[in-house]
Write a protein that holds these residues in place. Structure first.
Motif, short mmCIF file in Angstrom:
data_model
loop_
_atom_site.label_atom_id
_atom_site.label_comp_id
_atom_site.label_asym_id
_atom_site.label_seq_id
_atom_site.Cartn_x
_atom_site.Cartn_y
_atom_site.Cartn_z
N ALA A 207 22.14 1.93 5.06
CA ALA A 207 20.73 2.09 4.71
C ALA A 207 19.93 2.30 5.98
CB ALA A 207 20.20 0.89 3.94
N ILE A 208 18.98 3.23 5.91
CA ILE A 208 17.99 3.45 6.95
C ILE A 208 16.64 3.48 6.25
CG2 ILE A 208 17.14 4.98 8.77
CD1 ILE A 208 19.98 6.10 9.03
N TRP A 209 15.86 2.43 6.44
CA TRP A 209 14.56 2.32 5.78
C TRP A 209 13.48 2.09 6.83
CZ3 TRP A 209 16.67 -2.07 2.16
CH2 TRP A 209 17.56 -1.52 1.22
N GLN A 210 12.42 2.85 6.75
CA GLN A 210 11.25 2.62 7.58
C GLN A 210 10.22 1.88 6.73
OE1 GLN A 210 9.09 6.10 8.82
NE2 GLN A 210 7.90 5.01 10.33
N ILE A 211 9.86 0.68 7.16
CA ILE A 211 9.01 -0.21 6.37
C ILE A 211 7.66 -0.36 7.06
CG2 ILE A 211 8.79 -2.54 5.44
CD1 ILE A 211 11.93 -2.67 5.66
N LEU A 212 6.58 -0.15 6.29
CA LEU A 212 5.22 -0.31 6.79
C LEU A 212 4.52 -1.35 5.95
CD1 LEU A 212 4.29 3.49 7.12
CD2 LEU A 212 5.34 2.02 8.85
N LEU A 213 3.96 -2.36 6.62
CA LEU A 213 3.25 -3.44 5.92
C LEU A 213 1.82 -3.52 6.44
CD1 LEU A 213 5.94 -6.29 6.02
CD2 LEU A 213 5.43 -4.77 4.12
N GLN A 214 0.86 -3.26 5.58
CA GLN A 214 -0.53 -3.42 5.95
C GLN A 214 -0.87 -4.92 6.03
OE1 GLN A 214 -2.10 -0.83 6.98
NE2 GLN A 214 -0.45 0.54 6.32
N PRO A 215 -1.96 -5.28 6.72
CA PRO A 215 -2.34 -6.69 6.80
C PRO A 215 -2.41 -7.35 5.42
CG PRO A 215 -3.68 -5.41 8.30
CD PRO A 215 -2.88 -4.42 7.50
N GLY A 216 -1.74 -8.48 5.27
CA GLY A 216 -1.72 -9.22 4.02
C GLY A 216 -0.66 -8.77 3.04
#
Length: 346
Positions: A207-216
């Motif tokens: 697996a190659i996943w790019q994860i983006l998490l905004q504040p909260g």
């Protein structure tokens, strides 16, 4: 610390890999306005060792480029490069006669196999404003049976790469099925990798996943499905992340238990970025010498002899760092074909 975090260490450079991955290099360069030749104004190149500039001076490097940044022709054998370009452009050319311009969310999957030369130049397109480049190059090993396979590259156009999105969280699914945990939504199925990749073997659980998490934002990662899968998170950008309830300050490398779901929560005030790499280890010896990755020292010496004798097909281009014309859009032309592949139109 959570029992699901098996390793927690500072994020060095390059980012060290966990078998089957060798390493990942993240380039984040804030290039200035472009010249008419898609390069950097010579007046801005003072104090750099041109041809070998990894200085990061003024927020950017020329690498092995002289006027246009990038990496002119160089050889590889025995592994794969997976090049993810969230922002900016790459001009590709190789010893098989293939060429491409890609970026702005695209991914190139290159199996080097028995040997190929390629160049990767970073043309600048905006004359009146800065030209940021955001690029990840992941080196994925090949199993012994495929180290001498025919070279191949595949373009994964950004418009076709699937995403999972949920309340401020986003996952770009480059490889490996992603099963959302927040609902009964069907699994996100990635595009196919190169044919002889370790990732093409379903039992390898790559697996190659790019994860983006905004504040909260919160996100629960699904458990891996393979036997013996190892999973590594490269946490960068942002300030603070909770992993299974344990605080983690960015940037960090985390190896986590792959056989369990993993809750993530961005507790900071900036976007957190995570690159996830996982797979069942190949479990074979690794012998590496610069651009060659084999299993034994004898195979490395053979690679050096073969490259000296054949140049892995020679170099059919007029320069060692060819750049496409100003205004050229994204495209790919594969070895032995005159057909031009382009991103899908809306």
């Amino acid at each position: 610390m959570s029992d699901l975090i098996l390793r927690n260490e500072p994020l060095g450079r390059p980012w060290p890999g966990t078998d089957p991955f060798l390493f990942c290099m993240h380039h984040l360069d804030h290039y200035p306005a472009a010249t008419a030749e898609q390069g950097v104004d010579m007046r801005q190149l003072g104090g750099r060792e041109l041809g070998q500039d990894f200085s990061g001076k003024d927020g950017w490097s020329m690498y092995h480029g002289v006027t246009v940044p990038g990496f002119p022709a160089h050889p590889h054998r025995g592994f794969e490069t997976v090049t993810m370009v969230p922002q900016g452009l790459v001009d590709h050319a190789d010893s098989l006669g293939a060429t491409a311009r890609y970026g702005d969310g695209d991914v190139q999957w290159l199996t080097t196999g028995r040997g190929v030369q390629h160049s990767e130049m970073f043309p600048l397109r905006e004359r009146g404003q800065p030209n940021p480049l955001d690029l990840y190059q992941i080196w994925l090993n090949l199993p012994p049976r495929n180290k001498m396979t025919d070279p191949e590259f595949v373009m994964l156009w950004g418009e076709q790469i699937p995403w999972y999105r949920h309340e401020g969280a986003a996952v770009k699914v480059v490889a490996g099925r992603y099963q959302p945990q927040e609902s009964a939504q069907a699994a996100i199925v990635p595009l196919a990798p190169a044919r002889n990749s370790w990732a093409a073997n379903p039992d390898a659980d790559v697996a190659i996943w790019q994860i983006l998490l905004q504040p909260g934002a919160t996100l629960t990662l699904p458990a891996a499905t393979g036997t013996g899968t190892r999973r590594t998170l490269y946490v960068h950008g942002g300030q603070q992340l909770e992993v299974d309830g344990s605080p983690v300050a960015s940037p960090r490398l985390l190896e986590v238990a792959a056989d369990a779901t993993l809750p993530l929560h961005n507790t900071g005030t900036e976007q957190v970025r995570i690159l996830l790499l996982q797979g069942v280890p190949i479990g074979e010896p690794v012998a590496a010498y610069g651009p060659f990755v084999m299993n034994t020292a004898g195979e490395i010496e053979q690679a050096r002899r073969d490259y000296g004798r054949t140049q892995f097909g020679g170099w059919p281009w007029p320069s060692y760092g060819p750049v496409h014309p100003v205004g050229q859009g994204r495209f790919a032309r594969y070895p032995g074909s005159d057909t031009i592949d382009t991103p899908p139109t809306a």
